[in-house]
Design a protein around this motif. Structure first.
Motif, mmCIF file in Angstrom:
data_model
loop_
_atom_site.group_PDB
_atom_site.id
_atom_site.type_symbol
_atom_site.label_atom_id
_atom_site.label_comp_id
_atom_site.label_asym_id
_atom_site.label_seq_id
_atom_site.Cartn_x
_atom_site.Cartn_y
_atom_site.Cartn_z
ATOM 1 N N GLU A 103 -6.109 1.219 -13.512
ATOM 2 C CA GLU A 103 -5.378 2.463 -13.688
ATOM 3 C C GLU A 103 -4.434 2.737 -12.535
ATOM 4 O O GLU A 103 -4.823 2.690 -11.371
ATOM 5 N N ALA A 127 -6.731 -1.217 -9.296
ATOM 6 C CA ALA A 127 -6.700 -2.193 -10.396
ATOM 7 C C ALA A 127 -8.057 -2.816 -10.690
ATOM 8 O O ALA A 127 -8.945 -2.189 -11.256
ATOM 9 N N THR A 141 -1.635 -6.774 -1.395
ATOM 10 C CA THR A 141 -1.827 -6.568 0.041
ATOM 11 C C THR A 141 -1.548 -5.128 0.443
ATOM 12 O O THR A 141 -0.897 -4.367 -0.279
ATOM 13 N N HIS A 166 -6.349 -6.200 -0.510
ATOM 14 C CA HIS A 166 -7.213 -5.040 -0.782
ATOM 15 C C HIS A 166 -8.682 -5.434 -0.732
ATOM 16 O O HIS A 166 -9.526 -4.687 -0.259
ATOM 17 N N ALA A 186 4.861 -10.655 -0.520
ATOM 18 C CA ALA A 186 3.505 -10.667 0.036
ATOM 19 C C ALA A 186 2.590 -11.271 -1.026
ATOM 20 O O ALA A 186 2.638 -12.456 -1.295
ATOM 21 N N GLY A 187 1.771 -10.447 -1.686
ATOM 22 C CA GLY A 187 0.900 -10.977 -2.749
ATOM 23 C C GLY A 187 1.669 -11.262 -4.024
ATOM 24 O O GLY A 187 1.260 -12.059 -4.853
ATOM 25 N N GLY A 188 2.780 -10.566 -4.190
ATOM 26 C CA GLY A 188 3.616 -10.798 -5.367
ATOM 27 C C GLY A 188 3.233 -9.975 -6.583
ATOM 28 O O GLY A 188 3.896 -10.054 -7.615
ATOM 29 N N SER A 189 2.179 -9.165 -6.483
ATOM 30 C CA SER A 189 1.712 -8.493 -7.700
ATOM 31 C C SER A 189 2.712 -7.463 -8.224
ATOM 32 O O SER A 189 2.820 -7.254 -9.424
ATOM 33 N N ASP A 190 3.428 -6.845 -7.327
ATOM 34 C CA ASP A 190 4.487 -5.949 -7.787
ATOM 35 C C ASP A 190 5.788 -6.705 -8.037
ATOM 36 O O ASP A 190 6.541 -6.408 -8.950
ATOM 37 N N LEU A 191 6.002 -7.698 -7.189
ATOM 38 C CA LEU A 191 7.312 -8.347 -7.171
ATOM 39 C C LEU A 191 7.502 -9.401 -8.262
ATOM 40 O O LEU A 191 8.610 -9.548 -8.785
ATOM 41 N N LEU A 204 11.178 -10.115 0.883
ATOM 42 C CA LEU A 204 9.873 -10.585 1.356
ATOM 43 C C LEU A 204 8.866 -10.520 0.219
ATOM 44 O O LEU A 204 8.791 -9.523 -0.492
ATOM 45 N N VAL A 221 7.437 -4.821 7.911
ATOM 46 C CA VAL A 221 6.235 -4.204 8.459
ATOM 47 C C VAL A 221 5.370 -5.307 9.044
ATOM 48 O O VAL A 221 5.093 -6.301 8.377
ATOM 49 N N LYS A 254 -9.231 9.346 -7.007
ATOM 50 C CA LYS A 254 -8.079 9.134 -7.883
ATOM 51 C C LYS A 254 -8.468 9.459 -9.302
ATOM 52 O O LYS A 254 -9.628 9.295 -9.685
ATOM 53 N N ASP A 265 -2.211 3.590 -3.991
ATOM 54 C CA ASP A 265 -3.530 4.144 -3.667
ATOM 55 C C ASP A 265 -3.845 4.163 -2.178
ATOM 56 O O ASP A 265 -4.706 4.929 -1.749
ATOM 57 N N GLY A 291 0.081 -9.195 -15.223
ATOM 58 C CA GLY A 291 -1.100 -8.855 -14.434
ATOM 59 C C GLY A 291 -2.079 -7.918 -15.111
ATOM 60 O O GLY A 291 -3.096 -7.549 -14.531
ATOM 61 N N ASN A 301 1.488 -2.775 -0.805
ATOM 62 C CA ASN A 301 1.169 -1.491 -1.410
ATOM 63 C C ASN A 301 2.042 -0.381 -0.849
ATOM 64 O O ASN A 301 2.589 0.432 -1.598
HETATM 65 C C1 FAD Z 1 -2.096 -5.034 -13.043
HETATM 66 C C2 FAD Z 1 -1.734 -4.286 -11.816
HETATM 67 C C3 FAD Z 1 -2.450 -3.163 -11.491
HETATM 68 C C4 FAD Z 1 -2.136 -2.454 -10.335
HETATM 69 N N1 FAD Z 1 -2.897 -1.375 -10.024
HETATM 70 C C5 FAD Z 1 -2.647 -0.695 -8.883
HETATM 71 C C6 FAD Z 1 -3.457 0.393 -8.502
HETATM 72 O O1 FAD Z 1 -4.445 0.729 -9.153
HETATM 73 N N2 FAD Z 1 -3.145 1.054 -7.354
HETATM 74 C C7 FAD Z 1 -2.087 0.685 -6.582
HETATM 75 O O2 FAD Z 1 -1.864 1.309 -5.577
HETATM 76 N N3 FAD Z 1 -1.298 -0.344 -6.932
HETATM 77 C C8 FAD Z 1 -1.556 -1.052 -8.062
HETATM 78 N N4 FAD Z 1 -0.762 -2.106 -8.409
HETATM 79 C C9 FAD Z 1 0.397 -2.408 -7.616
HETATM 80 C C10 FAD Z 1 0.221 -3.530 -6.574
HETATM 81 O O3 FAD Z 1 -0.774 -4.434 -6.924
HETATM 82 C C11 FAD Z 1 -0.115 -3.022 -5.216
HETATM 83 O O4 FAD Z 1 0.832 -2.083 -4.828
HETATM 84 C C12 FAD Z 1 -0.185 -4.134 -4.189
HETATM 85 O O5 FAD Z 1 -0.754 -3.639 -3.038
HETATM 86 C C13 FAD Z 1 1.145 -4.728 -3.868
HETATM 87 O O6 FAD Z 1 0.946 -5.729 -2.896
HETATM 88 P P1 FAD Z 1 1.573 -7.165 -3.002
HETATM 89 O O7 FAD Z 1 1.138 -7.894 -1.803
HETATM 90 O O8 FAD Z 1 1.220 -7.791 -4.267
HETATM 91 O O9 FAD Z 1 3.097 -6.800 -2.943
HETATM 92 P P2 FAD Z 1 4.397 -7.627 -3.334
HETATM 93 O O10 FAD Z 1 4.581 -7.559 -4.790
HETATM 94 O O11 FAD Z 1 4.392 -8.957 -2.718
HETATM 95 O O12 FAD Z 1 5.465 -6.748 -2.613
HETATM 96 C C14 FAD Z 1 5.701 -5.395 -2.944
HETATM 97 C C15 FAD Z 1 6.899 -4.878 -2.158
HETATM 98 O O13 FAD Z 1 6.592 -4.791 -0.792
HETATM 99 C C16 FAD Z 1 7.523 -5.527 -0.008
HETATM 100 N N5 FAD Z 1 6.806 -6.055 1.145
HETATM 101 C C17 FAD Z 1 5.616 -6.706 1.101
HETATM 102 N N6 FAD Z 1 5.203 -6.975 2.352
HETATM 103 C C18 FAD Z 1 6.128 -6.475 3.195
HETATM 104 C C19 FAD Z 1 6.239 -6.419 4.614
HETATM 105 N N7 FAD Z 1 5.328 -6.922 5.419
HETATM 106 N N8 FAD Z 1 7.327 -5.810 5.132
HETATM 107 C C20 FAD Z 1 8.274 -5.258 4.333
HETATM 108 N N9 FAD Z 1 8.205 -5.292 2.992
HETATM 109 C C21 FAD Z 1 7.146 -5.889 2.423
HETATM 110 C C22 FAD Z 1 8.072 -6.552 -0.941
HETATM 111 O O14 FAD Z 1 9.330 -7.012 -0.553
HETATM 112 C C23 FAD Z 1 8.111 -5.780 -2.229
HETATM 113 O O15 FAD Z 1 9.233 -4.986 -2.290
HETATM 114 C C24 FAD Z 1 -1.063 -2.850 -9.544
HETATM 115 C C25 FAD Z 1 -0.328 -3.978 -9.882
HETATM 116 C C26 FAD Z 1 -0.669 -4.709 -10.991
HETATM 117 C C27 FAD Z 1 0.098 -5.926 -11.325
#
Ligand code: FAD
Ligand code: FES
Ligand code: FES
Lengths: 933, 302
Positions: B201, B110, B119, B86, B39-44, B37, B175, B193, B132, A44, B123
């Protein structure tokens, strides 16, 4: 477990069976075969994989395939059908494409923005592409492209043809000094260019390397039994499977696999080929290696101590690489693997006599080249025992030779096919995966593919050397420099690699482009237990320039001299000599300094704002080149050369322009064969700012040779003396012919060809300009062919509470001899400035106990489009005597002086002098605090 | 040269794509809480690829439309579905009107493309100390609606995070909404930030401030929340107390004291992004700047 998803990609519905862990990028690339979407990190962080999903740009490598179920996807392959063909054309017109690896993602990010906002501001454009890293362009031309598109959204592809003649569109008198669209551009903006990670074959195997987990250890035993018996594993190889060949750029201290010792975390110990990457990785875990840990040494200064652990016990017995003639590799012992000295005059006496003597010490960190395309190689064995290797490497012919040597084959049994290269900057100079991949292909008799992860790239690549540079300078009251003494130490890591060259280059760079009669500069490359550091855009240049040009400003401050005046007083001019006694001419340095200064309003002081300047000199790269050129029956031209293009575009713009100019034909009539080592003749590779200079020269010579044949044969056919045929502006006239007969180029070609084909050939190996051998010792590169000069100025503002430096503007003025393709030159300057800014402020490979702590684009921060300052490129032209039409090398130096200019600007702004890169927030705050005490 | 795939490797994962919240909760029930679970998958995504997940059952929430809404609740609160991205948060007019600090924070995550995927739920559930959205949600006194197959409960965000990567969510819980109560009159807030780049960042330090000023400039209530300077994002209560009841002026002592108290409350660590000392210093700077900005915003609004 697989399940089906339905996605519409570029208007076409697909049902694809996917696994829960697959990403959208993988589905697009591997299942649908749409490899226009690139992967640079898979985490990413880089944006190379950007596609549009339901109207929104997303980084497809982190989108789960299931999240794309039912969605509408657009990729670069469908861009033209979505009405964005003119955006693609605008990218080419603006010069927004270099290596092209970021281009598909960049185009999709921009297209998503434009779909929602047809007239975005510059700020909105920057925001839209802030997640798309580009290491080549410095973003400016990408933003320009969007602006061009906005002004003219109907820029049609047909115009491309026009553009290829020259962007001005006017009838072209000369092919030089004209902005020509790069020949590989169309393939790059449509996603059709094939890069190394895009190559794959049905039923191929996947290779992986077992790398040492220890920085320094003796290997007691390697047991591969378990790995071999894992189902799906086809081959496991170690040092026992290859001849005991040592190799190296200068000093042959490296072997394919560690046999007795590992010397860094990442040193290859074994390789595996298996039916999937997962299986290959699982097999690596099953290889049992017994290590006896040895004391490591990480700091080059400590490594130079007498009692330091020895990393290469055999150092004194190592051979020099066979082509090394001028380097004697003197005084090698302990962990010092090169010692170069440049000495002239009587430095100690001169220092003693100087009115002032200043000594300063500087440190620079290891930084990564940051190319987006990871290394990847595919190798396949033919029935007749020949091997074909597709790879992303700057030196295909070196790869060929090394594979042959290390696997015990003859050179003509190895064919290396260079793919499009997604950036390299010196990082892909050394052979990487190729010999391993070839070996596994031989062992299994199958096609084998290997790919480095981004983490592996950071941990085991050939990043820029960290350095420690101490400089002592003697100056008289009037600001004349009388003497300089310096010691330069480069941390070359576990193997010498390019270290001896880099340390040698530093001895010519640390004197600076200054007239100094008394000099003693010593350069050392020192082994440590880290990855083998290597070449990076201008090897030794940014390190040396940061030290020298910071030192210059420190002296100026103490003597109360204006930094610009102090430089102007001491810079070399025509007729001066370099540190090694090379006579300099066509020196455009003064112009560069004045123009860079002018573009930042040097004499205008502004409160809170700091201005800094720095200058340099550098080489135009030599090394052997060859070319064959044929003139076809219709007057078009084919150039065949083993030269490649890592992104700068030199081969795809300047070189054909030079050929066209010689023959008087339009540029679009010149095609360059991008071939492999079978079909093309030898070229040293894309390195050292040598493409326009050396490859341009050989192309020019081949064109001249063909022209001579053309005239000779035509004259013979016409029954006249060759001297009577004059070819100019694409037309031939017979001098002294009463009827004033003229022929078009094509007619002339047909007349000549009736006697046989018209083929020119040439080889070129730029001679080293004469130098004074008495001044140098152990020098691998004692003089610079067609030296180039330049200066950069920066404007910064510092947040004194957070330490954040806001770079507002950087101006680069560079003497390029002759700008064959000015747009391309600007692209090099802009990309260099942004890379230099990263080096100045944030980039740093954090290495602790031999382990890289930040091996990702998330934690290794390269500047984004959001960080972009205003950039100004100034082309200065003092034609070289030797370059083609006066051209000098361009590509490397633009990242050289930036850090020094910024450091000097920070000092100007807040009075803080930092002597260690990067100039990061914490260091600035600490110094501010110390200053207040 | 047709690109074949490297997918002969199976990871033995089972996938589920529920279409509704009810179906999701039933799946959680059926799986006896053994599920991850997405969600967007960006962390997972990177974690799943490396096999760093706790279960073989993967539930993709992408199709559960009910979780993607931002709506007004009965008592003026804003209900944000965990699957709101977001980018949607940034662009929501309801958010702009009721709790603009969330848009402000979302917009510095990001880059646009990541914000199109990441999402709100992800987050906070990811429980990164640097998330954030956490400080601004704390400033807004938000709480989290948690459902499990047997019912639901509400947990204030201040009590939601346990450790880096750990929340109070039990296996089988998810959640289902983030509840943002209305802000009182005279409210102003700000999120800042600190990072070394202007995009892409992960925060080195982040600070959210919200406060209520009366006509005379006296602060009647304040909230200060910090990110990336402790195992979890948290409220700096001492700092808040030093603001309450004080007349706030830009260079005034009260603000300085509150900024110092916030720095005192921080428990930063040294890591590759910054040293603990730097982080602590920056808490004071960002807190002071955020307070000043929040005051300006109160004035700007009234
Ligand atoms: C390149 C890059 C840059 C980033 N920069 C930032 C940044 O600047 N600031 C920041 O805060 N974050 C950043 N992130 C982290 C991430 O993008 C955010 O935290 C994002 O909001 C995660 O959301 P997601 O939907 O992708 O989560 P996912 O990866 O889908 O899930 C994250 C976690 O939450 C759990 N989860 C999701 N939804 C639920 C639900 N409804 N109930 C219970 N558990 C749940 C999942 O099981 C998992 O453990 C970055 C990530 C990347 C890849
Ligand atoms: S490859 Fe997807 S962001 Fe780098
Ligand atoms: S052109 Fe952008 S990374 Fe090379």
């Amino acid at each position: 477990m697989k399940a089906e998803i339905e996605i519409t990609v570029n208007g076409q519905k697909h049902t694809v069976a996917v696994e829960p862990h697959w990403s959208l990028a993988e589905v697009i690339r591997h299942k649908l075969g749409l490899t226009g979407t690139k992967v640079g990190c898979g985490e990413g962080d880089c944006g190379a994989c950007t596609v549009i999903m339901d109207g929104k740009a997303v980084h497809s490598c982190i989108i789960p395939a299931f999240n794309a179920n039912g969605k509408e996807i657009k990729t670069v392959e469908g861009l033209a059908d979505n009405g964005f063909q003119s955006l693609q054309t605008a990218f080419l017109k603006a010069g927004a494409v270099q290596c092209g690896y970021c281009t598909p993602g960049m185009l999709m990010a921009v297209a998503a923005l434009l779909e929602q906002n047809s007239n975005p501001t510059e700020g909105e454009i920057r925001e839209a592409i802030a997640g798309n890293l580009c290491r080549c362009t410095g973003y400016t031309k990408i933003i320009d492209a969007v602006k061009i598109f906005n002004k003219n959204p109907n820029l049609k592809a047909e115009e491309l043809h026009q553009l290829q003649k020259g962007l001005q569109g006017d009838p072209v008198q000369s092919c030089l000094g004209v902005n020509v669209v790069r020949k590989d551009g169309a393939a790059k903006v449509t996603g059709r260019a094939v890069y190394a990670p895009d190559i794959s074959f049905p039923e191929m195997l996947y290779g992986a390397l077992l790398r040492s987990p220890h920085p320094h250890a003796r290997i007691l035993k390697i047991d591969t039994t378990k790995a071999r018996s894992l189902p799906g594993v086809s081959s496991v190889v170690t040092f026992e499977d290859v001849p005991p060949v040592k190799f190296g750029v200068m000093l042959e201290d490296q072997s394919l696999f560690a046999a007795e010792k590992v010397r860094y975390i990442g040193d290859p110990v074994a390789a595996v080929a298996a039916e999937s990457r997962k299986t290959a990785e699982a097999a690596l875990q099953l290889i049992e290696v017994d290590y006896e840990l040895l004391e490591p040494v990480f700091d080059p200064l400590l490594a130079m101590n007498d009692n330091a652990p020895i990393i290469h016990e055999e150092l004194e017995n190592y051979q020099m690489a066979s082509f090394v003639a001028s380097w004697e590799g003197k005084n090698l012992s302990g962990n010092v693997c090169s010692h170069t000295k440049v000495e002239r005059g009587d430095v100690d006496a001169a220092l003693g006599a100087a009115d002032f003597v200043f000594t300063d010490r500087f440190k620079t960190p290891a930084v990564h080249q940051g190319y987006l395309e990871p290394r990847a190689t595919t190798a396949s064995v033919d029935v007749d025992g020949r091997i074909t290797i597709w790879t992303t490497n700057q030196k295909p012919f070196t790869v060929r030779a090394l594979v042959a040597e290390t696997l015990g084959m003859t050179v003509n049994k190895v064919k290396v096919v260079p793919t499009s290269i997604g950036g390299a900057f010196g990082g892909k100079l050394e052979p990487g995966l190729e010999p391993y991949c070839a070996l596994l292909a031989f062992k299994t008799n199958k096609t084998v593919n290997m790919l480095m992860s981004r983490e592996e790239e950071f941990e085991t690549g050939n990043a820029r050397h960290a350095s420690v540079i101490e400089i002592t300078t003697g100056v008289n009251k009037d600001g004349t420099i009388t003497a300089r003494k310096a010691k330069v130490i480069f941390d070359t890591g576990a193997y010498s690699g390019n270290g001896p060259v880099v340390a040698g280059l530093a001895t010519l760079l640390v004197p600076g482009p200054y007239r100094i009669d008394n000099l003693k500069i010593e350069g050392h490359a020192v082994y440590t237990n880290k990855q083998n550091f290597g070449s990076c855009r201008g090897p030794a240049l940014p390190q040396s320039v940061f030290a020298v040009e910071s030192h210059m400003d420190m002296i100026a401050a103490k003597l109360n001299l204006d930094p610009l005046e102090f430089r102007l007083k001491n810079i070399v001019e025509d007729g001066d000599i370099s540190a090694s006694g090379q006579l300099l001419n066509n020196v455009g340095l003064k112009d560069c300094l004045l123009k860079a200064a002018e573009s930042v309003d040097w004499n205008k002081k502004q409160a809170g704002v700091g201005k800094g300047i720095a200058c340099f000199w550098w080489m135009s790269g030599g090394w052997p080149a060859s070319a064959v050129l044929e003139i076809n029956s219709d007057g078009t031209v084919q150039l065949i050369t083993g030269a490649i293009d890592i992104g700068t575009g030199a081969k795809n713009t300047s070189v054909p322009q030079i050929v066209a100019e010689v023959l008087g034909v339009p540029v679009e009539h010149v095609e360059i064969l991008s071939g492999d080592t079978d079909t093309c003749t030898y070229d040293h590779g894309d390195s050292g700012s040598r493409m326009t200079y050396s490859v341009g020269t050989v192309a020019k010579l081949a064109a001249l040779d063909a022209k001579e044949h053309l005239i000779k044969q035509a004259a013979e056919k016409l029954g006249i003396e060759p001297a009577m045929l004059v070819l100019a502006n694409g037309e031939a006239t017979i001098t002294g012919d009463p009827q004033g007969k003229t022929f078009s180029f094509r007619e002339l070609v047909n007349i000549a060809r009736s006697l046989g084909p018209i083929v020119g050939r040439a080889t070129f190996n730029a001679p080293h300009p004469p130098f004074d051998p008495a001044t140098v010792e152990g020098h691998p590169y004692p003089s610079f062919p067609a030296p180039s000069f330049g200066a950069q100025a920066a404007i910064v503002e510092v947040d004194e509470e957070t330490g954040l430096v806001d770079v507002q503007k950087i101006a680069a003025a560079q003497d390029v001899g002759r700008a064959i393709n000015p747009l391309g030159v600007e692209g090099q300057l802009e990309g260099g400035m942004v890379t230099g800014m990263g080096y100045a402020l944030v980039e740093e490979m954090l290495i602790k106990d031999g382990k890289v702590l930040n091996p990702s684009f998330r934690d290794y921060r390269m500047p984004t489009a959001a960080d972009l300052p205003e950039l100004k490129s100034i082309i200065v032209e003092y034609p070289a005597d030797t370059g083609p039409f006066g051209a000098k090398g361009v590509g490397e130096p633009p990242c050289g002086p930036t850090a020094a200019a910024i450091a000097n600007a920070i000092y100007d702004s807040i009075g803080i002098r930092l002597q260690e890169l990067p100039l990061n927030t914490e260091k600035i705050l600490n110094e501010l605090r110390n200053a207040r005490k | 040269m047709s690109p074949a795939s490297d997918f002969r490797n199976e990871m033995d994962l089972c996938h589920f794509e529920p279409q509704s919240l009810e179906e999701t909760l039933k799946l959680l029930h059926d799986m006896k809480d053994d599920a991850v679970l997405v969600a967007g998958g960006s962390d997972l995504m990177p974690r799943i690829k490396q096999g760093h997940i706790s279960s073989r059952n993967i539930i993709f929430l992408a199709r559960v439309l009910e979780l993607q809404q931002i709506i007004m609740g009965a008592t003026g609160e804003v209900l944000i579905g965990p699957m709101v991205t977001h980018r949607v948060l940034e662009g929501s007019s309801l958010v702009q009107e009721k709790c603009p600090i969330l848009g402000e924070a979302a917009s510095v995550i990001a880059c646009r493309s990541i914000r199109n995927a990441g999402t709100v739920g992800g987050n906070i559930c990811n429980a990164s100390p640097a998330a954030d959205l956490a400080p601004p949600l704390m400033v807004l006194d938000a709480s989290v609606l948690i459902s499990n197959p047997n019912g639901e409960k509400t947990v204030p965000l201040t009590g939601f995070f346990k450790d880096p990567g750990k929340t109070v969510l039990e296996p089988g819980e998810m959640v289902t909404a983030i509840v943002v109560p209305p802000v009182p009159p005279g409210w102003g807030d700000c999120y800042m930030k600190l990072g070394k780049r202007k995009a892409m960042e992960i925060s080195i330090v982040s600070v959210g401030v919200g406060l209520v000023l009366d006509e005379s400039g006296v602060c009647s209530a304040a909230r200060v929340a910090l990110g990336a300077v402790g195992p979890v994002p948290f409220r700096a209560i001492e700092s808040e107390q030093l603001l309450a009841g004080k007349k706030l002026e830009a260079e005034g002592q009260a603000i300085m004291d509150a900024a110092e108290a916030a720095a005192e409350a921080a428990e930063p660590i040294d890591d590759i992004r910054a040293s603990a000392a730097y982080r602590r210093d920056m808490v004071a700077i960002l807190t002071r700047r955020s307070i000043v900005k929040a005051i300006q915003r109160v004035r700007g609004r009234s």
